[in-house]
Design a protein around this motif. Structure first.
Motif, PDB file in Angstrom:
ATOM      1  N   LEU A 350       0.672  -1.232   0.017  1.00  0.00           N
ATOM      2  CA  LEU A 350      -0.117   0.187   0.035  1.00  0.00           C
ATOM      3  C   LEU A 350       0.666   1.170  -0.099  1.00  0.00           C
ATOM      4  O   LEU A 350       0.547   2.105  -0.582  1.00  0.00           O
ATOM      5  CB  LEU A 350      -0.768  -0.274   1.276  1.00  0.00           C
ATOM      6  CG  LEU A 350      -1.790   1.203   1.540  1.00  0.00           C
ATOM      7  CD1 LEU A 350      -2.658   1.601   0.388  1.00  0.00           C
ATOM      8  CD2 LEU A 350      -2.510   1.278   2.894  1.00  0.00           C
ATOM      9  N   ALA A 351       1.952   1.187   0.671  1.00  0.00           N
ATOM     10  CA  ALA A 351       2.793   2.209   0.853  1.00  0.00           C
ATOM     11  C   ALA A 351       3.617   2.755  -0.491  1.00  0.00           C
ATOM     12  O   ALA A 351       3.828   3.967  -0.780  1.00  0.00           O
ATOM     13  CB  ALA A 351       4.047   2.136   1.842  1.00  0.00           C
ATOM     14  N   GLN A 352       3.801   1.587  -1.217  1.00  0.00           N
ATOM     15  CA  GLN A 352       4.110   2.072  -2.782  1.00  0.00           C
ATOM     16  C   GLN A 352       3.017   2.547  -3.540  1.00  0.00           C
ATOM     17  O   GLN A 352       3.543   3.521  -4.338  1.00  0.00           O
ATOM     18  CB  GLN A 352       4.596   0.569  -3.421  1.00  0.00           C
ATOM     19  CG  GLN A 352       5.449  -0.187  -2.688  1.00  0.00           C
ATOM     20  CD  GLN A 352       6.504   0.467  -1.686  1.00  0.00           C
ATOM     21  OE1 GLN A 352       7.301   1.103  -2.224  1.00  0.00           O
ATOM     22  NE2 GLN A 352       6.671   0.034  -0.403  1.00  0.00           N
ATOM     23  N   LEU A 353       1.924   2.237  -3.563  1.00  0.00           N
ATOM     24  CA  LEU A 353       0.862   3.006  -4.220  1.00  0.00           C
ATOM     25  C   LEU A 353       0.761   4.370  -4.005  1.00  0.00           C
ATOM     26  O   LEU A 353       0.175   5.232  -4.569  1.00  0.00           O
ATOM     27  CB  LEU A 353      -0.577   2.096  -4.072  1.00  0.00           C
ATOM     28  CG  LEU A 353      -0.405   0.853  -4.469  1.00  0.00           C
ATOM     29  CD1 LEU A 353      -2.018   0.305  -4.463  1.00  0.00           C
ATOM     30  CD2 LEU A 353      -0.270   0.691  -5.952  1.00  0.00           C
ATOM     31  N   GLN A 354       1.044   4.608  -2.615  1.00  0.00           N
ATOM     32  CA  GLN A 354       1.147   6.114  -2.218  1.00  0.00           C
ATOM     33  C   GLN A 354       2.149   7.130  -2.459  1.00  0.00           C
ATOM     34  O   GLN A 354       2.217   7.959  -2.103  1.00  0.00           O
ATOM     35  CB  GLN A 354       0.580   6.213  -0.500  1.00  0.00           C
ATOM     36  CG  GLN A 354      -0.691   5.442  -0.288  1.00  0.00           C
ATOM     37  CD  GLN A 354      -0.939   5.585   1.347  1.00  0.00           C
ATOM     38  OE1 GLN A 354       0.112   5.478   2.079  1.00  0.00           O
ATOM     39  NE2 GLN A 354      -2.123   5.384   1.862  1.00  0.00           N
ATOM     40  N   THR A 355       3.224   6.359  -2.968  1.00  0.00           N
ATOM     41  CA  THR A 355       4.485   7.102  -3.123  1.00  0.00           C
ATOM     42  C   THR A 355       5.004   6.846  -4.813  1.00  0.00           C
ATOM     43  O   THR A 355       4.582   7.865  -5.431  1.00  0.00           O
ATOM     44  CB  THR A 355       5.733   6.495  -2.210  1.00  0.00           C
ATOM     45  OG1 THR A 355       5.766   4.845  -2.512  1.00  0.00           O
ATOM     46  CG2 THR A 355       5.460   6.866  -0.887  1.00  0.00           C
ATOM     47  N   LEU A 509       8.479  -0.764   7.277  1.00  0.00           N
ATOM     48  CA  LEU A 509       8.895  -1.778   6.569  1.00  0.00           C
ATOM     49  C   LEU A 509       9.181  -1.566   5.216  1.00  0.00           C
ATOM     50  O   LEU A 509       9.996  -1.671   4.446  1.00  0.00           O
ATOM     51  CB  LEU A 509       8.188  -3.069   6.584  1.00  0.00           C
ATOM     52  CG  LEU A 509       8.757  -4.440   5.886  1.00  0.00           C
ATOM     53  CD1 LEU A 509       9.963  -4.693   6.306  1.00  0.00           C
ATOM     54  CD2 LEU A 509       7.671  -5.481   5.764  1.00  0.00           C
ATOM     55  N   SER A 510       8.277  -0.477   4.646  1.00  0.00           N
ATOM     56  CA  SER A 510       8.314   0.060   3.336  1.00  0.00           C
ATOM     57  C   SER A 510       9.650   0.698   3.028  1.00  0.00           C
ATOM     58  O   SER A 510      10.594   0.474   1.959  1.00  0.00           O
ATOM     59  CB  SER A 510       7.317   0.955   2.930  1.00  0.00           C
ATOM     60  OG  SER A 510       7.572   1.808   1.423  1.00  0.00           O
ATOM     61  N   THR A 511      10.430   1.465   3.993  1.00  0.00           N
ATOM     62  CA  THR A 511      11.529   2.036   3.735  1.00  0.00           C
ATOM     63  C   THR A 511      12.592   1.161   3.681  1.00  0.00           C
ATOM     64  O   THR A 511      13.580   1.216   2.903  1.00  0.00           O
ATOM     65  CB  THR A 511      11.792   3.305   4.971  1.00  0.00           C
ATOM     66  OG1 THR A 511      10.792   3.963   4.936  1.00  0.00           O
ATOM     67  CG2 THR A 511      12.941   3.750   4.669  1.00  0.00           C
ATOM     68  N   VAL A 512      12.544   0.263   4.604  1.00  0.00           N
ATOM     69  CA  VAL A 512      13.667  -0.716   4.670  1.00  0.00           C
ATOM     70  C   VAL A 512      13.608  -1.687   3.209  1.00  0.00           C
ATOM     71  O   VAL A 512      14.677  -1.888   2.631  1.00  0.00           O
ATOM     72  CB  VAL A 512      13.327  -1.663   5.812  1.00  0.00           C
ATOM     73  CG1 VAL A 512      14.415  -2.838   5.902  1.00  0.00           C
ATOM     74  CG2 VAL A 512      13.363  -1.054   7.210  1.00  0.00           C
ATOM     75  N   VAL A 513      12.484  -2.100   2.928  1.00  0.00           N
ATOM     76  CA  VAL A 513      12.183  -2.623   1.565  1.00  0.00           C
ATOM     77  C   VAL A 513      12.956  -2.098   0.086  1.00  0.00           C
ATOM     78  O   VAL A 513      13.724  -2.538  -0.456  1.00  0.00           O
ATOM     79  CB  VAL A 513      11.039  -3.270   1.235  1.00  0.00           C
ATOM     80  CG1 VAL A 513      10.626  -3.677   0.082  1.00  0.00           C
ATOM     81  CG2 VAL A 513      10.449  -4.442   2.363  1.00  0.00           C
ATOM     82  N   VAL A 514      12.570  -0.893   0.141  1.00  0.00           N
ATOM     83  CA  VAL A 514      13.092  -0.047  -0.845  1.00  0.00           C
ATOM     84  C   VAL A 514      14.689   0.060  -0.605  1.00  0.00           C
ATOM     85  O   VAL A 514      15.309  -0.173  -1.744  1.00  0.00           O
ATOM     86  CB  VAL A 514      12.505   1.232  -0.829  1.00  0.00           C
ATOM     87  CG1 VAL A 514      13.413   2.312  -1.916  1.00  0.00           C
ATOM     88  CG2 VAL A 514      10.939   1.428  -1.362  1.00  0.00           C
TER      89      VAL A 514
END
Length: 579
Positions: A350-355, A509-514
């Motif tokens: 979801l975080a990727q869809l918002q960024t 987790l989104s920041t870590v994954v990227v």
């Protein structure tokens, strides 16, 4: 079963049972819907556009601005634990909503004042090629205090408000049980309507009229949310705080360790339990013993004296003897943790869809029906699909499914969550295909390094957004309903707060994954040019990991055991007490 009678009220401080029957229901829930819609309108409006404020008005770098927004969103959802703990331990859910709404109001007031007074912000950066003046320590302090007062306020409301609304329906009454399921659907519906106004009208006001106007609208929205939740006070069935659930969990673990040398009786009747004998609680909830985590059952083992007679429960104390219900309450929390952890990755998607998806939209043709759609308003696409799908799900799918399954909710909570996880994986797959098409348009038109909009409409992003909107409808409501229904009466708000923590961990987790993907892949997402990046590979990687995550979820859901409630009537309790 060895037990003791106590007098305990149910859902209200009133002892007049007949009076309480007139309270609750859909009349009371209407005020909850209005409150959620208004509060979420304010929260979502700043959540999708704070990057612009931090970068353009506070002179932070784009990287720091993005990190600050991610931290703000994650902290907002994580602070729901504070609100959940308070209204299960000290205050009613209504009072908790009022108090945390006041915190949020104070936060918006600070942000409004800072946005309105240029002297409280750094000087505008007139030339982006020159070094901009940074914010002073005082300006940063004002920003952070206001920002995290908003985070604290919205976190507390997110924990208390859904539980307050759900309390208006008695899940043990067949008619109200089905209404309870509908409540969570319409709660999401009100949340969606508020978000739609937030990402369109409020974002437009912030962009065209100024941030002081935008924060002012958010302030008024939260004020009227406070008014609406207060208007329903006379209709609410209010919970009675039952003490700290965290303390009860700790007592169970301590008591089970202290009683580790005692054998666990095979017969559940030999374990300690407490029943209510109150006229207003003829059907008091007691949890039945389950066969998982048997070592915790030692906390309910009653010690015996040398002559074989059971020792006085008063002499043993709560740190040596706990009830079966308290033990099962602890088991429920332990069983819930794998479920919440297996939904975190969906919120990373979801975080990727918002960024990244918003960044994709900024490179595309944003004209729609003659209007130019602002980039922060692109998330309205999944909201529109949720707006359409939620009534269809509640009014058509659930009644049809109920005829086949006999379950008030149509399908079980864990099945609903699982459907959402599958749709999330499909959404990431489609996102990769759409990104591949967008890049092909850039290549075919020799616009790889061009800043001009590509000749491809942003409605292409609607496919991935629509699928993920459906996924969010299934998973978010499934989580809220699951954690509320499965938790004991003494931890409803804390359990609701735990469901929101999935969002917090997902954003973190989104920041870590990227960062990990960039390092391992050699820079799929590091060129600052989506036309040269490998965003489609990243989306497909997320899709593959989502499939793996779904497999882990299936194992956790298969292992989970739904709670069993033992309903003991007053005459039965009295009969057993005399035995």
């Amino acid at each position: 079963m060895f037990h003791q009678e106590i007098s305990r009220d149910f859902r209200s401080g009133s002892t007049n049972g007949k009076k309480e029957l007139k309270k609750g229901g859909n009349r009371a829930a209407i005020f909850v819907y209005a409150t959620e819609g208004l509060e979420n309108m304010a929260f979502i409006a700043i959540a999708v556009s704070l990057v612009t404020y931090f970068f353009g008005y506070m002179n932070y770098s784009l990287t720091k601005s993005s990190t600050m927004v991610t931290n703000f969103l994650g902290t907002s959802f994580l602070l729901a634990l504070v609100g959940g703990f308070i209204c299960d331990t000290y205050l009613t859910r209504f009072k908790t909503c009022v108090i945390f709404a006041c915190f949020e109001l104070a936060g918006y007031i600070l942000l409004l004042v800072q946005a309105h007074r240029p002297g409280l912000r750094p000087a505008p950066c007139l030339n982006i090629l020159h070094q901009c003046e940074g914010a002073t320590a005082g300006e940063e302090a004002m920003l952070y205090v206001g920002l995290y007062l908003v985070a604290l306020g919205t976190g507390g409301i997110k924990a208390a408000l859904p539980a307050l609304g759900a309390d208006q329906f008695d899940e043990r009454q067949p008619k109200e049980a089905s209404q309870l399921s509908s409540f969570f659907n319409w709660f999401l519906f009100s949340l969606t309507i508020g978000a739609m106004f937030g990402v369109t009208a409020v974002v437009w006001i912030s962009t065209n009229k100024g941030w002081d106007w935008g924060f002012g609208v958010c302030l008024m929205a939260v004020f009227f949310a406070l008014v609406f939740v207060s208007m329903g006070k006379s209709l609410y069935r209010n919970n009675v705080p039952k003490g700290s659930p965290l303390l009860r969990f700790l007592r169970v673990f301590v008591a089970s360790i202290r009683n580790r040398k005692f054998p666990i009786p095979e017969n559940s009747e030999d374990l300690y339990e407490v029943y209510s004998n109150n006229e207003a609680a003829l059907h008091h909830e007691n949890l039945q013993r389950t066969d998982q985590f048997k070592f915790l059952d030692r906390a309910a083992v009653i010690r015996r004296s040398d002559d074989g007679s059971p020792m006085s429960t008063t002499d043993l104390g709560p740190w040596r003897l706990c009830t079966v219900t308290e033990v099962e309450e602890t088991k429920i929390l332990v069983r819930m943790l794998p479920i919440i952890f297996s939904t975190v990755f969906m919120n990373t998607c979801l975080a990727q869809l918002q960024t990244f998806t918003v960044q994709q939209g900024t490179t595309m043709d944003t004209k729609f029906l003659g209007f130019k759609v602002p980039a922060p308003s692109i998330p309205v696409i999944p909201l529109i699909f949720m707006f359409i799908l939620i009534p269809i799900y509640d009014r058509i799918f659930v009644p049809i499914a109920r005829r086949f399954t006999g379950i008030p909710t149509g399908i079980r909570h864990l099945q609903r969550i699982g459907i959402g996880l599958v749709l999330s994986a499909i959404s990431m797959t489609v996102a990769g295909l759409v990104e591949k098409k967008r890049k092909n348009v850039a290549i075919n038109h020799n616009m790889v390094d061009s800043l001009a909009p590509l000749p491809i409409n942003l409605l292409w992003l609607g496919y991935q957004y629509a699928i993920f909107g459906a996924a969010d409808m299934f998973t978010l409501v499934g989580l809220l309903e699951f954690f509320y229904a499965e938790s004991s009466a003494g931890m409803k708000s804390l359990s609701t707060a735990i469901s929101w923590c999935s969002f917090a961990f997902g954003y973190y987790l989104s920041t870590v994954v990227v960062e990990i993907v960039n390092k391992v892949s050699g820079g799929w997402l590091s060129s600052n040019n989506l036309n040269r990046d490998r965003l489609e590979y990243f989306y497909w990687l997320l899709a593959g990991l989502s499939v793996v995550n779904f497999g882990a979820y299936v194992l956790c859901a298969s292992w989970y055991r739904y709670k069993k409630v033992e309903v003991i009537k007053k005459d039965e309790v009295s009969k057993e007490s005399r035995a």
